[in-house]
Design a protein around this motif. Structure first.
Motif, PDB file in Angstrom:
ATOM      1  N   LEU A  80       7.755   6.792  -5.308  1.00  0.00           N
ATOM      2  CA  LEU A  80       7.107   5.483  -5.200  1.00  0.00           C
ATOM      3  C   LEU A  80       6.825   5.124  -3.740  1.00  0.00           C
ATOM      4  N   ASP A  81       7.762   5.458  -2.846  1.00  0.00           N
ATOM      5  CA  ASP A  81       7.521   5.218  -1.416  1.00  0.00           C
ATOM      6  C   ASP A  81       6.268   5.949  -0.949  1.00  0.00           C
ATOM      7  N   HIS A  82       6.112   7.214  -1.383  1.00  0.00           N
ATOM      8  CA  HIS A  82       4.927   7.986  -1.022  1.00  0.00           C
ATOM      9  C   HIS A  82       3.663   7.323  -1.565  1.00  0.00           C
ATOM     10  N   ARG A  83       3.697   6.944  -2.831  1.00  0.00           N
ATOM     11  CA  ARG A  83       2.516   6.372  -3.468  1.00  0.00           C
ATOM     12  C   ARG A  83       2.137   5.027  -2.846  1.00  0.00           C
ATOM     13  N   LEU A  91      12.087   5.500   5.230  1.00  0.00           N
ATOM     14  CA  LEU A  91      12.266   4.793   6.495  1.00  0.00           C
ATOM     15  C   LEU A  91      10.959   4.164   6.971  1.00  0.00           C
ATOM     16  N   CYS A  92       9.862   4.917   6.904  1.00  0.00           N
ATOM     17  CA  CYS A  92       8.571   4.381   7.335  1.00  0.00           C
ATOM     18  C   CYS A  92       8.132   3.222   6.442  1.00  0.00           C
ATOM     19  N   ALA A  93       8.394   3.339   5.148  1.00  0.00           N
ATOM     20  CA  ALA A  93       8.008   2.262   4.233  1.00  0.00           C
ATOM     21  C   ALA A  93       8.758   0.977   4.564  1.00  0.00           C
ATOM     22  N   THR A  94      10.041   1.072   4.945  1.00  0.00           N
ATOM     23  CA  THR A  94      10.814  -0.126   5.235  1.00  0.00           C
ATOM     24  C   THR A  94      10.452  -0.740   6.587  1.00  0.00           C
ATOM     25  N   VAL A  95       9.937   0.061   7.512  1.00  0.00           N
ATOM     26  CA  VAL A  95       9.639  -0.452   8.848  1.00  0.00           C
ATOM     27  C   VAL A  95       8.167  -0.781   9.036  1.00  0.00           C
ATOM     28  N   PHE A  96       7.270   0.099   8.579  1.00  0.00           N
ATOM     29  CA  PHE A  96       5.855  -0.065   8.872  1.00  0.00           C
ATOM     30  C   PHE A  96       5.065  -0.750   7.765  1.00  0.00           C
ATOM     31  N   CYS A  97       5.648  -0.903   6.593  1.00  0.00           N
ATOM     32  CA  CYS A  97       4.935  -1.529   5.466  1.00  0.00           C
ATOM     33  C   CYS A  97       5.492  -2.918   5.172  1.00  0.00           C
TER      34      CYS A  97
END
Length: 143
Positions: free
Chosen positions: A41-44, A136-142
């Motif tokens: 889901l993070d990828h999508r 990690l990127c989803a929590t910081v950059f999204c």
């Protein structure tokens, strides 16, 4: 309509409403790709948030900051000069710093240190970080 609850960290909760058919398809696709449902889901979500033509053609790994090349650069900077990280990259480092499972702590004997051997310090493991990079990127950059 069913709901799926994903918990990422204490105090952070994501509630996602999906139909049974969509939920089953997501679980099946995640298993086929070898990812957990949360990672898939993070990828999508990351993919859907990007409107970059390169991203559409080559997928998640082609565009910074989600790319594995960005992960490798981040590890090099974070291990050698974490004070140089600014903005969201500094926030990302703080999240990595709190997740000790991403770190490698070399073992050293006291005798080796006393004999003048270089003292090994903990460092971020690239392999472990790559596995957690989409999350990690989803929590910081999204945000």
């Amino acid at each position: 309509m069913h709901s799926s609850k994903l918990s990422t960290k204490p105090g952070v909760c994501t509630l996602l409403h999906m139909s049974p058919a969509v939920c089953a398809a997501a679980i099946k696709t995640a298993q086929q790709s070898g990812l957990s449902l949360q990672d898939w889901l993070d990828h999508r979500v990351s993919y859907a948030m990007s409107d970059n033509d390169v991203m559409v053609e080559f997928g998640l790994d082609a565009v910074a900051p989600w790319s594995l090349a960005a992960a490798e650069l981040f590890v090099q900077v974070a291990n050698s000069a974490p004070h140089a990280l600014q903005g969201r990259w500094a926030l990302l480092y703080e999240r990595v710093n709190l997740d000790r499972s991403l770190w490698r702590e070399p073992k050293q004997m006291v005798g080796e240190i006393e004999d003048g051997a270089e003292v090994f310090e903990p460092y971020i493991s690239l392999l472990k970080l790559r596995a957690a990079w989409p999350r990690l990127c989803a929590t910081v950059f999204c945000l």
